[in-house]
Design an enzyme around this catalytic site. Structure first.
Site, PDB file in Angstrom:
ATOM      1  N   CYS A  69      14.907   0.661  22.331  1.00 54.11           N
ATOM      2  CA  CYS A  69      14.817   1.395  22.626  1.00 54.11           C
ATOM      3  C   CYS A  69      15.568   1.910  23.634  1.00 54.11           C
ATOM      4  CB  CYS A  69      14.103   2.839  21.907  1.00 54.11           C
ATOM      5  SG  CYS A  69      12.416   3.039  22.844  1.00 54.11           S
ATOM      6  N   ASN A  79      15.469   8.258  21.248  1.00 49.74           N
ATOM      7  CA  ASN A  79      15.460   7.107  20.200  1.00 49.74           C
ATOM      8  C   ASN A  79      15.321   6.317  19.599  1.00 49.74           C
ATOM      9  OD1 ASN A  79      12.452   8.623  21.268  1.00 49.74           O
ATOM     10  ND2 ASN A  79      11.430   7.365  20.202  1.00 49.74           N
ATOM     11  N   GLY A  95       8.296   6.078  20.537  1.00 46.34           N
ATOM     12  CA  GLY A  95       8.285   4.786  20.540  1.00 46.34           C
ATOM     13  C   GLY A  95       7.129   4.400  20.332  1.00 46.34           C
ATOM     14  N   HIS A 139      13.942   9.135  25.229  1.00 46.92           N
ATOM     15  CA  HIS A 139      13.667   9.015  26.207  1.00 46.92           C
ATOM     16  C   HIS A 139      14.454   9.558  27.360  1.00 46.92           C
ATOM     17  CE1 HIS A 139      11.448   6.461  23.855  1.00 46.92           C
ATOM     18  NE2 HIS A 139      11.601   5.376  23.906  1.00 46.92           N
ATOM     19  N   ARG A 144       0.754  -1.074  -0.078  1.00 47.26           N
ATOM     20  CA  ARG A 144      -0.222   0.385   0.213  1.00 47.26           C
ATOM     21  C   ARG A 144       1.385   1.505  -0.314  1.00 47.26           C
ATOM     22  NH1 ARG A 144      -0.343  -1.753   5.506  1.00 47.26           N
ATOM     23  NH2 ARG A 144      -0.299  -0.425   6.915  1.00 47.26           N
ATOM     24  N   GLN A 181       9.213   7.567  29.010  1.00 48.22           N
ATOM     25  CA  GLN A 181       9.757   7.425  27.401  1.00 48.22           C
ATOM     26  C   GLN A 181       8.597   7.931  26.342  1.00 48.22           C
ATOM     27  OE1 GLN A 181      10.565   2.410  28.205  1.00 48.22           O
ATOM     28  NE2 GLN A 181      10.141   3.037  26.009  1.00 48.22           N
ATOM     29  N   ARG A 231      15.116 -11.208  19.040  1.00 51.06           N
ATOM     30  CA  ARG A 231      16.425 -10.369  19.876  1.00 51.06           C
ATOM     31  C   ARG A 231      16.784 -11.224  20.840  1.00 51.06           C
ATOM     32  NH1 ARG A 231      13.327  -4.909  21.410  1.00 51.06           N
ATOM     33  NH2 ARG A 231      13.957  -4.280  19.136  1.00 51.06           N
TER      34      ARG A 231
END
Length: 340
Positions: free
Chosen positions: A130, A315, A161, A242, A39, A157, A100
């Site tokens: 972050c 961040n 984010g 942050h 899109r 934060q 991660r």
């Protein structure tokens, strides 16, 4: 030598920042491709001051002969397309949470654990959360000196984010408050304008949120598996930047002068710790900056060998885009990118 670089999620806040930073740092790219969903294909995005890229469809893009792919499209999309890019021989640096904690995927902040890059067996490298990225930058030089036992961190934060939609919601609610409009809530669980929300990501069975869990497990993976960490993560009505209040307990006695010198010498950190009005850094001052700023450094007398500090970072840059580009630069400098 130059490299072919693909930016995945190029129309999002982090994707646009990736393109900006690649241009700012004069990354050795012979070609840059901007990729996003079907899109978004056909949209135009800026690459530097003069070049405009046409967004291509990620779903049909062939990663063969591309050297590096910087992914920031959302975890589900990375899960689908990052292995496809890696299988084509492209090194993937992924900003999402999906890879991660996989044991064969390095989780890297280049100033902290660059040697982990040599363990990238699957052509996939993960960028940390972050809030974790700036925290481990602050912890690393102190851990090397005094050995960290426990960390207590409270985060403040920014809404970025949560992506562009989070920023739009803060703007709309703030603007609406001046004309009497009822706040429209969609991105956060409660009104964010003129408020703080002690809830980021999903709740887990033990009462922690996933954001808080990420900070603990990612810090251990990057820095030291023996570090104990507890976090309270709070969303605040700040657009970018942050902040973290950090209390650390060490194995050995703290020498405040040595701590200052170690932080001042550490890569990626600027220490600004003046014990006077304004002698510290706030989120609005770190926007657009590469460094993570440390302030309010002081002994914590409530625990043995305790230290307290204030940590602020952009961040969207060090917490995401900049760290990803630095990983790519480090891979090149270590001779770990095999040119297609």
């Amino acid at each position: 030598m130059t490299y072919k670089v693909a930016v995945v999620g190029a129309t999002g806040a982090v994707g646009r920042e990736l393109l900006r930073i690649l241009a700012e740092r004069d990354f050795p790219a012979s070609e840059v491709a901007a990729l996003a969903s079907a899109r978004s294909a056909g949209q135009k995005v800026s690459f530097g001051d003069k070049k405009i890229l046409t967004v291509q469809n990620l779903e049909t893009f062939d990663f063969t002969d591309w050297d590096i792919a910087l992914f920031s499209p959302g975890a589900a999309i990375s899960a689908l397309h990052a292995p496809r890019a890696a299988a084509a021989g492209c090194i993937v640096i992924d900003n999402t949470s999906h890879f991660r904690m996989e044991p064969d995927v390095p989780l890297v902040v280049p100033e902290v654990n660059p040697e982990a890059l040599r363990k990238a067996r699957r052509n996939i490298i993960a960028n940390p959360n972050c809030s974790t990225a700036q925290l481990v930058l602050a912890l690393k030089p102190l851990h090397d000196l005094f050995r960290i036992q426990r960390v207590v961190v409270s985060t403040y934060q920014a809404v970025s984010g949560a992506g562009k939609e989070g920023m739009d919601e803060l703007f709309a609610q703030t603007k609406g408050s001046f004309v009497g409009d009822a706040p429209r809530i969609s991105q956060f669980t409660k009104q964010i304008a003129f408020n703080v929300i002690p809830h980021i990501d999903k709740f887990m069975p033990d009462g922690a949120t996933k954001e808080e869990w990420k900070m603990a497990v990612e810090t251990r993976k990057i820095l030291d598996p023996d570090i104990r960490l507890t976090a309270t993560c709070v969303r605040v009505p700040v657009f970018i930047g942050h902040s973290e209040a950090v209390n650390i307990a060490f194995e050995s006695k703290i020498d405040l002068k040595a701590a200052r010198e170690a932080l001042r010498a550490a890569p990626g950190i600027i220490l600004r710790d003046e014990r006077e009005d304004g002698g510290y850094v706030t989120p609005i001052e770190c926007v657009g900056e590469d460094a993570t700023y440390i302030s309010r450094l002081r002994i914590d007398e409530t625990v043995e060998n305790g230290l307290a500090l204030w940590c602020v970072s952009d961040n969207l840059r060090k917490g995401a885009a900049l760290n990803a580009v630095q990983i790519a630069e480090t891979l090149i400098s270590m001779g770990l990118v095999h040119h297609s």
